[in-house]
Design an enzyme around this catalytic site. Structure first.
Site, PDB file in Angstrom:
ATOM      1  N   ASP A 186       0.791  -1.346   0.057  1.00 10.33           N
ATOM      2  CA  ASP A 186       0.049  -0.041  -0.098  1.00 10.33           C
ATOM      3  C   ASP A 186       0.844   1.355   0.190  1.00 10.33           C
ATOM      4  O   ASP A 186       0.757   2.049  -0.948  1.00 10.33           O
ATOM      5  CB  ASP A 186      -0.804  -0.199   1.200  1.00 10.33           C
ATOM      6  CG  ASP A 186      -0.438  -0.275   2.570  1.00 10.33           C
ATOM      7  OD1 ASP A 186       0.889  -0.381   2.574  1.00 10.33           O
ATOM      8  OD2 ASP A 186      -0.723   0.097   3.741  1.00 10.33           O
ATOM      9  N   TYR A 187       1.815   1.189   0.827  1.00 15.74           N
ATOM     10  CA  TYR A 187       2.820   2.494   0.890  1.00 15.74           C
ATOM     11  C   TYR A 187       3.628   2.647  -0.082  1.00 15.74           C
ATOM     12  O   TYR A 187       3.685   3.941  -0.884  1.00 15.74           O
ATOM     13  CB  TYR A 187       3.764   2.269   2.202  1.00 15.74           C
ATOM     14  CG  TYR A 187       4.611   3.486   2.707  1.00 15.74           C
ATOM     15  CD1 TYR A 187       4.002   4.668   3.275  1.00 15.74           C
ATOM     16  CD2 TYR A 187       5.849   3.311   2.262  1.00 15.74           C
ATOM     17  CE1 TYR A 187       4.877   5.684   3.421  1.00 15.74           C
ATOM     18  CE2 TYR A 187       6.785   4.367   2.371  1.00 15.74           C
ATOM     19  CZ  TYR A 187       6.207   5.570   3.027  1.00 15.74           C
ATOM     20  OH  TYR A 187       6.848   6.842   3.169  1.00 15.74           O
ATOM     21  N   ALA A 188       4.288   1.733  -0.643  1.00 12.29           N
ATOM     22  CA  ALA A 188       5.242   1.941  -1.889  1.00 12.29           C
ATOM     23  C   ALA A 188       4.443   2.496  -3.023  1.00 12.29           C
ATOM     24  O   ALA A 188       4.588   3.359  -3.988  1.00 12.29           O
ATOM     25  CB  ALA A 188       5.993   0.816  -2.055  1.00 12.29           C
ATOM     26  N   SER A 190       1.585   4.093  -3.100  1.00  6.71           N
ATOM     27  CA  SER A 190       0.980   5.561  -2.895  1.00  6.71           C
ATOM     28  C   SER A 190       2.160   6.677  -2.994  1.00  6.71           C
ATOM     29  O   SER A 190       1.944   7.525  -3.542  1.00  6.71           O
ATOM     30  CB  SER A 190       0.479   5.607  -1.538  1.00  6.71           C
ATOM     31  OG  SER A 190       1.643   5.450  -0.565  1.00  6.71           O
TER      32      SER A 190
END
Length: 305
Positions: A186-188, A190
């Site tokens: 999710d983080y990468a 985004s």
């Protein structure tokens, strides 16, 4: 001192339409990207890198710093620190995942101080969860804060920059914008979106002939608590000190550059993408990149910048 600088800025910008002084002052800022006597807004400025960027802007002579954060107490504390330096500051409690909250706060800022010269999109979140441990709410919130908020916030202040023919938009992204990382689906993703946003915004402004500066910042893990438990895989990728990161952001911004990767060795992640996938994957294994989140605990339920 801050009130004096703000007054000088107001006078010179007004005089710019009819006199040499205003023209000189604006040209100087355009040439050097100096924060002196300019207005600055930082999202997620209640803590971490955002707090340092807000206070650092005051130390560099900005006329007025606007602190945006969802935590009112933290925002008030930062404003008090800035006021103690003799620089004007104000805060708004803003939920950057909400169109209504951002629209209302943007209107309030424009009514209160006018246009924003330097916008710093700093707010961010990370769950640090493995893909199958994430629920839809985790993924949606990550994208709302790290990617979609860039559109909401920038739309509020870009028209003023275009009207003034001057402005800068900084996006605090991540080294994860260059490579996939385990427990960061999710983080990468985004942060890849944040990089794409900044690159495309710069391309559009240049194509349309607008003098709007953009800067994307891509640090490895920073010791703010947001990535508590994450580890350094090797000496080439150390955990970064927040004060060092903030100082490098200012140096890069004031130099008019468009991208900052910290440490510089993290740039290798971009070059891995030109290799055949199996070779690149093996290199990432050798660097230990995918083990860096094995002991991640974060800060509270979610970690926020």
């Amino acid at each position: 001192m801050g009130k004096l600088l703000r007054a000088v800025r107001n006078v010179t910008v007004t005089a710019g339409a009819i006199g040499v002084a205003g023209v000189w002052y604006r040209k100087r800022a355009e040439r050097l990207l100096s924060l002196r006597a300019q207005t600055v807004l930082v999202t997620g400025a209640g803590s971490g890198i955002g707090r340092l960027l807000a206070i650092g802007s005051a130390q560099r002579g900005a006329a007025h710093i606007v602190v945006w954060d969802i935590d009112e107490y933290a925002a008030q504390e930062v404003v008090q620190e800035i006021l103690a330096l003799g620089v004007d500051a104000s805060y708004d409690v803003v939920d950057i995942t909400s169109d209504e909250s951002v629209d209302a706060a943007g209107h309030t800022v424009r009514e209160r101080i006018g246009s924003i010269d330097f916008l710093v999109n700093n707010a961010g979140v990370v769950t640090g969860k493995a893909f199958l441990d994430q629920n839809h709410e985790d993924v949606e919130r990550t994208f709302q804060v790290n990617a979609l908020a860039l559109y909401r916030v920038t739309r509020q202040f870009l028209p003023g920059m275009l009207n003034n023919r001057f402005g800068s938009v900084t996006v605090i992204s991540s080294a994860a914008a260059f490579t996939g990382v385990a427990r960061q689906t999710d983080y990468a993703a985004s942060k890849w979106a944040a990089l794409g946003f900044t690159e495309s915004l710069r391309a559009e402004m240049r194509h349309q002939g607008h003098n709007i500066h953009t800067l994307s910042v891509h640090p490895f893990y920073v010791a703010t608590g947001m990535f508590e438990g994450a580890t350094s895989p090797n000496v080439l990728l150390p955990i970064l000190e927040p004060t060092y990161v903030a100082d490098q952001v200012f140096r890069t911004l004031e130099a008019g550059k468009h991208q900052l990767v910290l440490p510089a060795s993290a740039s290798i992640a971009r070059w891995l993408n030109i290799l055949p996938v199996p070779v690149a994957d093996r290199c990432r294994d050798l660097f230990g990149i995918n083990s860096t989140m094995d002991h991640f605990v974060g800060r509270d339920e979610d970690a926020t910048a």
